[in-house]
Design a protein around this motif. Structure first.
Motif, mmCIF file in Angstrom:
data_model
loop_
_atom_site.group_PDB
_atom_site.id
_atom_site.type_symbol
_atom_site.label_atom_id
_atom_site.label_comp_id
_atom_site.label_asym_id
_atom_site.label_seq_id
_atom_site.Cartn_x
_atom_site.Cartn_y
_atom_site.Cartn_z
ATOM 1 N N THR A 309 0.889 -0.587 0.361
ATOM 2 C CA THR A 309 0.155 -0.155 -0.088
ATOM 3 C C THR A 309 0.448 1.786 -0.228
ATOM 4 O OG1 THR A 309 -0.258 -0.172 2.475
ATOM 5 C CG2 THR A 309 -2.430 -1.639 1.443
ATOM 6 N N GLU A 310 2.415 0.955 0.444
ATOM 7 C CA GLU A 310 2.836 2.520 0.066
ATOM 8 C C GLU A 310 3.195 3.370 -0.835
ATOM 9 O OE1 GLU A 310 4.136 0.123 3.847
ATOM 10 O OE2 GLU A 310 3.339 -0.427 1.682
ATOM 11 N N GLY A 311 3.613 3.866 -1.149
ATOM 12 C CA GLY A 311 4.024 4.953 -2.036
ATOM 13 C C GLY A 311 2.451 6.113 -2.612
ATOM 14 N N ALA A 312 3.093 7.017 -3.098
ATOM 15 C CA ALA A 312 1.960 7.962 -3.720
ATOM 16 C C ALA A 312 1.667 8.457 -5.129
ATOM 17 C CB ALA A 312 2.835 9.493 -2.760
ATOM 18 N N ARG A 313 0.982 8.601 -5.267
ATOM 19 C CA ARG A 313 0.246 8.690 -6.498
ATOM 20 C C ARG A 313 1.082 10.100 -7.316
ATOM 21 N NH1 ARG A 313 -4.769 6.827 -7.696
ATOM 22 N NH2 ARG A 313 -5.658 5.624 -5.903
ATOM 23 N N PRO A 314 1.242 10.244 -8.140
ATOM 24 C CA PRO A 314 0.346 9.716 -9.454
ATOM 25 C C PRO A 314 1.543 8.227 -10.015
ATOM 26 C CG PRO A 314 2.034 11.243 -10.195
ATOM 27 C CD PRO A 314 1.709 11.103 -8.510
ATOM 28 N N ILE A 315 2.520 8.053 -9.234
ATOM 29 C CA ILE A 315 3.300 7.098 -9.549
ATOM 30 C C ILE A 315 2.669 5.929 -9.084
ATOM 31 C CG2 ILE A 315 5.721 5.970 -9.809
ATOM 32 C CD1 ILE A 315 6.318 8.645 -9.806
ATOM 33 N N MET A 316 2.365 5.475 -7.986
ATOM 34 C CA MET A 316 2.152 4.082 -7.442
ATOM 35 C C MET A 316 0.554 4.422 -7.485
ATOM 36 S SD MET A 316 5.185 3.751 -7.357
ATOM 37 C CE MET A 316 4.549 1.693 -6.200
ATOM 38 N N HIS A 317 -0.370 3.008 -7.089
ATOM 39 C CA HIS A 317 -1.471 3.200 -7.250
ATOM 40 C C HIS A 317 -2.456 4.260 -8.403
ATOM 41 C CE1 HIS A 317 -0.294 1.013 -3.998
ATOM 42 N NE2 HIS A 317 0.651 2.217 -2.860
ATOM 43 N N SER A 318 -2.015 4.418 -9.495
ATOM 44 C CA SER A 318 -2.809 5.301 -10.491
ATOM 45 C C SER A 318 -3.151 4.274 -11.540
ATOM 46 C CB SER A 318 -1.710 7.057 -10.360
ATOM 47 O OG SER A 318 -2.160 7.641 -8.934
ATOM 48 N N PRO A 319 -4.357 3.742 -11.842
ATOM 49 C CA PRO A 319 -4.598 3.163 -13.175
ATOM 50 C C PRO A 319 -5.182 3.510 -14.395
ATOM 51 C CG PRO A 319 -6.446 2.262 -11.088
ATOM 52 C CD PRO A 319 -5.148 3.456 -10.379
ATOM 53 N N PHE A 320 -4.787 3.797 -15.444
ATOM 54 C CA PHE A 320 -4.945 4.080 -16.727
ATOM 55 C C PHE A 320 -6.350 3.122 -17.157
ATOM 56 C CE2 PHE A 320 -0.859 3.448 -16.671
ATOM 57 C CZ PHE A 320 -0.856 3.614 -18.563
ATOM 58 N N PHE A 321 -7.310 3.197 -18.428
ATOM 59 C CA PHE A 321 -7.650 2.217 -18.686
ATOM 60 C C PHE A 321 -7.771 2.192 -19.877
ATOM 61 C CE2 PHE A 321 -9.406 3.000 -14.770
ATOM 62 C CZ PHE A 321 -9.323 2.309 -13.659
ATOM 63 N N THR A 322 -7.314 3.152 -20.958
ATOM 64 C CA THR A 322 -6.864 3.707 -22.242
ATOM 65 C C THR A 322 -5.885 3.723 -23.190
ATOM 66 O OG1 THR A 322 -7.819 5.353 -21.994
ATOM 67 C CG2 THR A 322 -9.425 4.529 -22.524
ATOM 68 N N GLY A 323 -5.975 4.037 -24.472
ATOM 69 C CA GLY A 323 -3.962 4.240 -24.574
ATOM 70 C C GLY A 323 -3.634 2.861 -24.845
ATOM 71 N N LEU A 324 -2.659 3.208 -25.608
ATOM 72 C CA LEU A 324 -1.029 2.330 -25.352
ATOM 73 C C LEU A 324 -0.301 0.922 -24.546
ATOM 74 C CD1 LEU A 324 0.284 1.303 -28.584
ATOM 75 C CD2 LEU A 324 2.032 3.279 -27.577
#
Length: 634
Positions: A309-324
């Motif tokens: 659960t450690e780690g800050a957004r946007p690098i951690m825990h930031s899913p995205f759903f479109t694109g390459l």
């Protein structure tokens, strides 16, 4: 009396000088021949020879004269190289330019935790040393060499990353090809503020002059078997089978019940009951349908994953759903939300998920035009140090039971140092760029256009209505596509080979070509992977993969030669003849098998058995089972 005293004094003086000379000679002998414990004497004579924590010797010849050593990484044990075409993954030393600095960035590795110090990258400081970081419970060099029995090649290389692909081919923003990221210097500001949980401070990783080295197993060059220029799919199969026999990750530093469960699962898979007929599986598309069926059943029954659960957004825990790069975002969301596989008790976990996004890492930290990835690598370095310092689980296996999922082109280079021992699910699965058979997994690159309905437009025309022999359209990334167009663009009415198509609503032109073509050409871009491989399956077009050394997705399980055509790059001039040589009956068989394998490559808003989420997780599970040491009790 005085004369006798003088003679005695002269005699004793000569003896003392002889003794000093002999002592000096012995010290020099220890120093230059590198006898055991020679490093005790190193600093007396040379500032270039600096003993490292946990190592017996550190030769000055190991230090690049015009560049700075960061880390040595060893992935294999000697037995991995006992056959021809064994893996060339070895002690890769990163080289950074002398004058490069790191852009000012501020991201916390863990929300709410602040460091008291910022990382120092003062360009005027020429006397500080690279921080040699030894994690809690990290073994010494001799212990690692004994336990993991790995070999290293001490190959000093420059870290080369591929192009920064924001969009590919028929997308609105063409990607930009970057030079080697360490080829030029940058004068950008140089502070990074980061938190390191393990010691509440940060360490200067890239400071300039004196150098220390993280301890790694000793070098053994006798096992170095170079990879051939092109590794065929047949040779990849051999490497995969050999890895199951020879490759083992580090032995756990203490025994856990999960180790016994992995060994039991392996035994069950290797002795799986024969599957003669099962409505869920079409045998010819798998290497061994019986083993796959049993492995999948055991995964559903047994596997537990601990998600940090450690780690800050946007690098951690930031899913995205479109694109390459949607694969890593969809997997992240569905893994973190999964009730079946996720456990809150790390002691019960067979695997540990590092939930970072390689795409968001690039978007958040990379400075356009800087050609430097040092701060991206540093971020991951600090993240791993935090995990290793806060928990004992990384140190128990050296990270071998941890995994990551990365689809950005840069993910292999960014993770090959600090996360080298982890199971890496990578879209850029390149044999020549450090992909490790039996450990790493090839991640499907999926271009998702509709996040609400990821299966929208699924399927295509029946085989009889596919009037186009072969289709390709895309930007001229890399060296293969220009060759493809040189030979086939506007050369033959059966070969619809284009550059980038004109924009159309919903990319309909591109999709309709795929739905109406027998064969869809999947030519590599800057890197070996391409979203066309999955797109072709999505639209039921037989993929023609033109990408030497590309490891196709789910290679541990799927027999790609049974439903795809794989053409060597050198055979592009003969492409049409190759396709026409496939009898119509065989084409119909290929296309039917595409429909049979299709469900393994589909994202659903809620995961479905045997879909792409479960297949990615299965590849990771399967590789962990077959790379786990066979004797955990010691």
């Amino acid at each position: 009396m005085g004369q006798e005293f003088l003679s005695l004094f002269q005699l004793e003086t000569k003896r003392l000088l002889w003794l000093i000379g002999i002592t000096y000679a012995v010290i020099l002998t220890f120093h230059y021949l590198e006898f055991p414990y020679g490093t005790v004497l190193v600093s007396v004579f040379s500032a270039d020879k600096i003993p490292t924590p946990g190592s017996s010797t550190f030769k000055s010849s190991d230090v690049p004269s015009k560049s700075k050593l960061v880390r040595n990484v060893t992935l294999f044990k000697p037995s991995n190289f006992a056959v021809d075409h064994a893996f060339e993954i070895a002690n890769k030393t990163l080289i950074f330019g002398q004058n490069e600095t790191i852009p000012r960035t501020s991201f916390d590795l863990e929300p709410g935790h602040k460091s008291n110090k910022s990382l120092g990258f003062d360009g005027s400081d020429h006397s500080s040393t690279i921080g040699s970081i030894v994690r809690a419970d990290r073994k010494s060099e001799s212990q690692q060499a004994e336990d993991s029995q790995t070999c290293s090649f001490n190959k000093t290389i420059s870290l080369n990353f591929s192009a920064n692909r924001f969009q590919e081919d028929n997308l609105s923003s063409p990607e930009q090809k970057f030079e080697s990221p360490f080829a030029s210097s940058s004068n950008v500001s140089t502070d990074i503020t980061t938190a390191v949980i393990s010691n509440d401070s940060t360490i200067s990783l890239f400071q300039k002059d004196n150098i220390t080295k993280v301890s790694m197993p000793s070098e053994n060059k006798d096992y170095h078997t170079p990879i051939p220029e092109v590794t065929t799919v047949f040779e990849m199969k051999k490497l995969l089978l050999q890895s199951h026999t020879w490759y083992r990750s580090m032995r756990p530093r203490w025994f856990s019940a999960v180790d016994e469960e992995l060994l039991h699962a392996r035994s069950e898979i290797e002795n799986a009951p024969i599957v003669n007929k099962d409505p869920n599986f079409y045998g010819p598309i798998y290497h061994n349908v019986s083993m796959f069926k049993r492995s999948y059943e055991l995964m559903e029954k047994t596997l537990k994953v601990y998600v940090y659960t450690e780690g800050a957004r946007p690098i951690m825990h930031s899913p995205f759903f479109t694109g390459l790069y949607a694969s890593e975002g969809w997997f992240m969301k569905q893994m973190e939300a999964n009730d079946r596989f996720v456990t809150r008790d790390p002691k019960k976990a067979h695997l540990f998920y590092l939930p970072f996004s390689s795409r968001m890492l690039e978007e958040a930290l990379y400075v356009q035009g800087s050609h430097s990835h040092k701060n991206l690598i540093q971020y991951l370095h600090n993240y791993v140090e935090m995990i290793a310092g806060k928990y004992t689980f990384w140190n128990r296996t050296g990270g071998a039971d941890h995994f990551l999922v990365g689809c950005h082109d840069w993910a292999p280079g960014e993770t090959k140092v600090e996360m080298a021992n982890c199971i890496r699910a990578l879209c850029n699965a390149d044999v020549k760029e450090g992909f490790v058979f039996g450990k790493d997994a090839s991640l499907p690159e999926t271009y998702v256009r509709n996040a609400q309905i990821p299966t929208k437009d699924l399927g295509g025309n029946s085989a009889s209505k596919r009037t186009i022999l072969a289709f390709f359209a895309g930007s001229m990334h890399g060296y293969v596509r220009p060759i493809l167009l040189q030979h086939w663009e506007n050369k033959d009415p059966d070969m619809k080979i284009f550059g980038r198509l004109a924009k159309s609503k919903g990319n309909r032109n591109y999709i309709q070509y795929m739905k109406n073509s027998k064969y869809c050409i999947c030519a590599k871009g800057y890197e070996v992977n391409s979203p066309r491989v999955v797109e072709a399956i999505f639209y039921e077009c037989v993929p023609v993969i033109i990408s030497d050394n590309f490891v196709p997705p789910f290679f541990e399980v799927l027999n790609w030669e049974s439903f795809a055509v794989i053409v060597l790059e050198k055979d592009i001039p003969n492409l049409k003849n190759i396709l026409l040589s496939i009898p119509e009956k065989e084409y119909l068989r290929l296309q039917m098998r595409i429909r049979k394998v299709q469900h393994h490559f589909l994202w659903h808003k809620n995961p479905v058995r045997y879909d792409i989420f479960h297949m990615i997780l299965h590849s990771i599970w399967y590789n962990r089972i077959f790379s786990a040491p066979t004797n955990s009790r010691y």
